[in-house]
Design a protein around this motif. Structure first.
Motif, PDB file in Angstrom:
ATOM      1  N   PRO A   1       0.804  -1.234   0.000  1.00 22.50           N
ATOM      2  CA  PRO A   1       0.000   0.000   0.000  1.00 22.50           C
ATOM      3  C   PRO A   1       0.834   1.279   0.000  1.00 22.50           C
ATOM      4  N   ARG A   2       2.029   1.234   0.592  1.00 24.09           N
ATOM      5  CA  ARG A   2       2.863   2.434   0.691  1.00 24.09           C
ATOM      6  C   ARG A   2       4.155   2.290  -0.116  1.00 24.09           C
ATOM      7  N   LEU A   3       4.066   1.695  -1.268  1.00 20.35           N
ATOM      8  CA  LEU A   3       5.250   1.514  -2.104  1.00 20.35           C
ATOM      9  C   LEU A   3       5.827   2.872  -2.493  1.00 20.35           C
ATOM     10  N   PRO A   4       7.128   3.083  -2.289  1.00 19.32           N
ATOM     11  CA  PRO A   4       7.695   4.421  -2.525  1.00 19.32           C
ATOM     12  C   PRO A   4       7.925   4.762  -3.988  1.00 19.32           C
ATOM     13  N   TYR A   5       7.775   3.828  -4.892  1.00 21.17           N
ATOM     14  CA  TYR A   5       7.994   4.110  -6.311  1.00 21.17           C
ATOM     15  C   TYR A   5       6.805   3.642  -7.122  1.00 21.17           C
ATOM     16  N   ASN A   6       6.670   4.205  -8.309  1.00 21.12           N
ATOM     17  CA  ASN A   6       5.688   3.767  -9.291  1.00 21.12           C
ATOM     18  C   ASN A   6       6.458   3.448 -10.569  1.00 21.12           C
ATOM     19  N   THR A   7       6.362   2.224 -11.037  1.00 26.55           N
ATOM     20  CA  THR A   7       7.209   1.788 -12.146  1.00 26.55           C
ATOM     21  C   THR A   7       7.044   2.663 -13.375  1.00 26.55           C
ATOM     22  N   LEU A   8       5.810   2.915 -13.786  1.00 27.54           N
ATOM     23  CA  LEU A   8       5.577   3.660 -15.030  1.00 27.54           C
ATOM     24  C   LEU A   8       5.876   5.144 -14.889  1.00 27.54           C
ATOM     25  N   ARG A   9       5.852   5.652 -13.657  1.00 25.22           N
ATOM     26  CA  ARG A   9       6.142   7.077 -13.438  1.00 25.22           C
ATOM     27  C   ARG A   9       7.618   7.337 -13.167  1.00 25.22           C
ATOM     28  N   ASP A  10       8.253   6.477 -12.399  1.00 25.78           N
ATOM     29  CA  ASP A  10       9.584   6.771 -11.870  1.00 25.78           C
ATOM     30  C   ASP A  10      10.722   6.129 -12.640  1.00 25.78           C
ATOM     31  N   PHE A  11      10.405   5.326 -13.649  1.00 27.21           N
ATOM     32  CA  PHE A  11      11.450   4.656 -14.422  1.00 27.21           C
ATOM     33  C   PHE A  11      11.198   4.797 -15.917  1.00 27.21           C
ATOM     34  N   VAL A  12      12.274   4.699 -16.670  1.00 29.56           N
ATOM     35  CA  VAL A  12      12.176   4.520 -18.110  1.00 29.56           C
ATOM     36  C   VAL A  12      12.662   3.107 -18.407  1.00 29.56           C
ATOM     37  N   PRO A  13      11.884   2.300 -19.109  1.00 30.76           N
ATOM     38  CA  PRO A  13      12.331   0.941 -19.436  1.00 30.76           C
ATOM     39  C   PRO A  13      13.530   0.980 -20.388  1.00 30.76           C
ATOM     40  N   ILE A  14      14.487   0.106 -20.128  1.00 26.28           N
ATOM     41  CA  ILE A  14      15.655  -0.026 -21.007  1.00 26.28           C
ATOM     42  C   ILE A  14      15.483  -1.231 -21.931  1.00 26.28           C
ATOM     43  N   ALA A  15      15.258  -2.402 -21.332  1.00 31.84           N
ATOM     44  CA  ALA A  15      15.103  -3.607 -22.145  1.00 31.84           C
ATOM     45  C   ALA A  15      14.487  -4.720 -21.306  1.00 31.84           C
ATOM     46  N   ARG A  16      13.549  -5.440 -21.901  1.00 32.82           N
ATOM     47  CA  ARG A  16      13.164  -6.722 -21.316  1.00 32.82           C
ATOM     48  C   ARG A  16      14.140  -7.751 -21.852  1.00 32.82           C
ATOM     49  N   THR A  17      14.649  -8.598 -20.959  1.00 35.83           N
ATOM     50  CA  THR A  17      15.699  -9.522 -21.359  1.00 35.83           C
ATOM     51  C   THR A  17      15.271 -10.988 -21.334  1.00 35.83           C
ATOM     52  N   ALA A  18      14.265 -11.339 -20.532  1.00 30.81           N
ATOM     53  CA  ALA A  18      13.896 -12.751 -20.426  1.00 30.81           C
ATOM     54  C   ALA A  18      12.452 -12.895 -19.981  1.00 30.81           C
ATOM     55  N   GLN A  19      11.887 -14.047 -20.286  1.00 27.70           N
ATOM     56  CA  GLN A  19      10.590 -14.437 -19.762  1.00 27.70           C
ATOM     57  C   GLN A  19      10.731 -15.779 -19.061  1.00 27.70           C
ATOM     58  N   GLN A  20       9.867 -16.011 -18.084  1.00 31.37           N
ATOM     59  CA  GLN A  20       9.880 -17.254 -17.326  1.00 31.37           C
ATOM     60  C   GLN A  20       8.471 -17.852 -17.288  1.00 31.37           C
ATOM     61  N   PRO A  21       8.185 -18.771 -18.190  1.00 32.30           N
ATOM     62  CA  PRO A  21       6.882 -19.441 -18.111  1.00 32.30           C
ATOM     63  C   PRO A  21       6.812 -20.340 -16.894  1.00 32.30           C
ATOM     64  N   LEU A  22       5.607 -20.679 -16.502  1.00 33.38           N
ATOM     65  CA  LEU A  22       5.387 -21.575 -15.379  1.00 33.38           C
ATOM     66  C   LEU A  22       4.743 -22.856 -15.879  1.00 33.38           C
ATOM     67  N   ALA A  23       4.843 -23.891 -15.063  1.00 39.41           N
ATOM     68  CA  ALA A  23       4.136 -25.138 -15.330  1.00 39.41           C
ATOM     69  C   ALA A  23       3.030 -25.296 -14.302  1.00 39.41           C
ATOM     70  N   LEU A  24       1.888 -25.798 -14.739  1.00 41.86           N
ATOM     71  CA  LEU A  24       0.774 -26.106 -13.852  1.00 41.86           C
ATOM     72  C   LEU A  24       0.898 -27.579 -13.480  1.00 41.86           C
ATOM     73  N   LEU A  25       1.060 -27.833 -12.185  1.00 41.50           N
ATOM     74  CA  LEU A  25       1.444 -29.148 -11.691  1.00 41.50           C
ATOM     75  C   LEU A  25       0.401 -29.728 -10.754  1.00 41.50           C
ATOM     76  N   VAL A  26       0.295 -31.039 -10.718  1.00 41.04           N
ATOM     77  CA  VAL A  26      -0.520 -31.738  -9.720  1.00 41.04           C
ATOM     78  C   VAL A  26       0.315 -32.860  -9.130  1.00 41.04           C
ATOM     79  N   ASN A  27      -0.067 -33.303  -7.935  1.00 38.27           N
ATOM     80  CA  ASN A  27       0.633 -34.453  -7.372  1.00 38.27           C
ATOM     81  C   ASN A  27       0.116 -35.737  -8.023  1.00 38.27           C
ATOM     82  N   ASN A  28       0.885 -36.789  -7.870  1.00 40.40           N
ATOM     83  CA  ASN A  28       0.591 -38.030  -8.594  1.00 40.40           C
ATOM     84  C   ASN A  28      -0.663 -38.749  -8.107  1.00 40.40           C
ATOM     85  N   ARG A  29      -1.199 -38.335  -6.962  1.00 41.18           N
ATOM     86  CA  ARG A  29      -2.423 -38.957  -6.470  1.00 41.18           C
ATOM     87  C   ARG A  29      -3.668 -38.384  -7.135  1.00 41.18           C
TER      88      ARG A  29
END
Length: 327
Positions: free
Chosen positions: A109-137
């Motif tokens: 709630p009291r985050l001191p920065y706002n990404t879109l206001r306080d920064f200029v993006p330089i580069a996105r370098t990577a993505q990390q997909p996730l796997a949806l997992l269940v246990n074997n039972r």
């Protein structure tokens, strides 16, 4: 009398000298000193590995050392805020993950920065997909079968996460919203104990970043039903995407990217962005990134800004649906 022309010219000479003294000094060609990359987490984690993988290559392109500095705390917010308050000259960058860039704003709630206001993006370098997992039972062998299984027993299926407000908490919340499921969240202190209980059957479902999820799935300790990227992942080539499995438009990936303070000059932003483009075009570096579980996914400054504009409300909605809040 010989001094008269000189005396007459003296006011003009003084005025010219004053103008020259008052004029700003020409900015040296960037970069002419080391560049610092701030990480808002302790050394040794995935972001640290990513930064160190890129730093030597960036040094070769930019001609200056790239050093890594750690400022851990508040889910990466301490480091991000330090960079936002730094001189906007391109010499101090933050390596942000999904949490730092688009989740923290809704989570704290009291985050001191706002990404879109306080920064200029330089580069996105990577993505990390996730796997949806269940246990074997769990009897479900496919994602549609799991959805039917969970719908048949609302509130009786649990999912584990590495902690409140993290990506492994919020992706299942997005999954619940997309499918209308009612599952109970069980937060853990990190992914290791969550995986332990998933394998033991204490929780039935989990979303976790590749390659950790792929490692457990390949060992037969858990079952991977889908990945959350648009394309199948090389680490789990036989596992369909959630979209292929019938969840239309369900593409959710974590990401890494570099940001600079908002007033950084455009020419400096362009030079840094192009340096990342050159580094991320190197085939051997791409292979090493994939081995670390981060898919190369370069976006330049403006494209990365547009990506952040689109992603921010998605994650804000997920945080709101989860009810997670951090002090």
């Amino acid at each position: 009398m010989r001094l008269l022309p000189t005396l007459r010219a003296l006011p003009a000479l003084l005025a010219a000298a004053f103008v020259l003294a008052a004029a700003p000094q020409a900015r040296a060609a960037f970069p002419d000193k080391p560049i610092k990359v701030v990480i808002g987490f302790p050394a040794g984690g995935p972001l640290d590995q990513h930064a160190r993988l890129l730093s030597d290559r960036l040094q070769a392109v930019l001609g200056q050392p790239v050093v890594v500095d750690y400022k851990p705390g508040a889910g990466g917010a301490v480091g991000a805020d330090a960079v936002a308050r730094s001189p906007a000259d391109g010499y101090t960058l933050v390596l942000a993950n999904t949490g730092v860039a688009v989740i923290n704003g809704a989570l704290y709630p009291r985050l001191p920065y706002n990404t879109l206001r306080d920064f200029v993006p330089i580069a996105r370098t990577a993505q990390q997909p996730l796997a949806l997992l269940v246990n074997n039972r769990v009897p479900a062998q496919t994602l549609p079968e799991f959805i039917a299984y969970a719908k048949a027993q609302p509130g009786k299926v649990n999912y584990g996460s590495a902690g409140n407000g993290g990506i492994s908490h919020l992706v299942p919340e997005m999954f619940k919203s997309a499918t209308g499921l009612f599952m109970v969240h069980i937060p853990y202190r990190g992914s290791a104990p969550a995986f332990t209980d998933l394998m033991a059957g204490q929780v039935q479902f989990m979303a976790e970043s590749i390659p950790q999820a792929a490692s457990y799935a390949k060992q037969g300790k858990v079952r991977a039903l889908a990945v959350t990227s648009r394309e199948r992942n090389p680490a789990l080539p036989d596992v369909p995407t959630a979209i292929e499995a019938g969840l239309k438009g369900f593409e959710v990936v974590g990401f890494y990217g570099f940001l600079a303070p908002a007033a950084t000059p455009p020419d400096v932003v362009a030079k840094l962005s192009d340096a990342f483009r050159q580094v991320l075009s190197q085939p051997d570096l791409k292979a090493r990134m994939v081995a670390q579980g981060a898919d190369p996914a370069f976006l330049g400054s403006e494209e990365f800004r547009q990506f952040l504009v689109a992603e921010t409300p998605r994650w804000e909605q997920a945080v709101k649906a989860s009810g997670a809040k951090m002090d």
